[in-house]
Design a protein around this motif. Structure first.
Motif, PDB file in Angstrom:
ATOM      1  N   SER A 198       2.381   3.125  -4.266  1.00 40.71           N
ATOM      2  CA  SER A 198       2.760   2.838  -2.851  1.00 40.71           C
ATOM      3  C   SER A 198       2.686   3.602  -2.047  1.00 40.71           C
ATOM      4  N   TYR A 201       8.318   3.387   2.207  1.00 38.88           N
ATOM      5  CA  TYR A 201       8.014   3.582   0.686  1.00 38.88           C
ATOM      6  C   TYR A 201       8.999   4.893   0.109  1.00 38.88           C
ATOM      7  N   THR A 252       1.907  -3.596   5.248  1.00 39.71           N
ATOM      8  CA  THR A 252       1.812  -2.225   5.007  1.00 39.71           C
ATOM      9  C   THR A 252       3.053  -1.785   5.715  1.00 39.71           C
ATOM     10  N   GLY A 290      -1.170   3.295  -1.658  1.00 43.52           N
ATOM     11  CA  GLY A 290      -0.900   2.101  -0.747  1.00 43.52           C
ATOM     12  C   GLY A 290      -0.696   0.914  -1.620  1.00 43.52           C
ATOM     13  N   ARG A 291      -0.454  -0.104  -1.059  1.00 42.38           N
ATOM     14  CA  ARG A 291      -0.255  -1.405  -1.630  1.00 42.38           C
ATOM     15  C   ARG A 291      -1.660  -2.150  -1.135  1.00 42.38           C
ATOM     16  N   ASP A 292      -2.352  -3.150  -1.886  1.00 41.46           N
ATOM     17  CA  ASP A 292      -3.424  -3.790  -1.560  1.00 41.46           C
ATOM     18  C   ASP A 292      -3.295  -5.207  -1.864  1.00 41.46           C
TER      19      ASP A 292
END
Length: 105
Positions: free
Chosen positions: A44, A62, A56, A48-50
């Protein structure tokens, strides 16, 4: 906080909640689960998270999550060391000697 004080506190905390009594095989399962959560927290932060169902978050969120997951890993390591009566000092010294012996400069 001193690591020895923390180790004593976490062992007591786990014992009061009946989390300490699990045998080492079960504890390893918990540790593995927590390491997976550390992996997700690092992912993350780094890429990042997708997932479309996840909003976000700011970076500090995070990082806080990573800190929590690293703490969970540490707790499980401390419990395992305690179950086998291995001191943290012995772990650190042994590991340092191993690395210095393996990677001589």
């Amino acid at each position: 906080m001193d690591i020895q004080d923390y180790k004593s506190w976490v062992i007591d905390f786990y014992k009061k909640r009946n989390w300490y009594q699990y045998n080492p095989f079960i504890r390893i399962g918990f540790l593995t689960e927590e390491v997976g959560e550390v992996s997700r927290a690092v992912r993350s932060l780094e890429i990042g998270r997708d997932r479309p169902d996840e909003a976000t978050q700011p970076e500090h969120v995070y990082k806080e999550n990573l800190m929590e997951e690293l703490g969970d890993v540490l707790d499980n390591i401390l419990v395992l060391a305690d179950k086998y009566d291995i001191s943290l000092e012995d772990i650190l010294t042994h590991h340092q000697m191993k690395l210095e012996g393996r990677f001589k400069e």
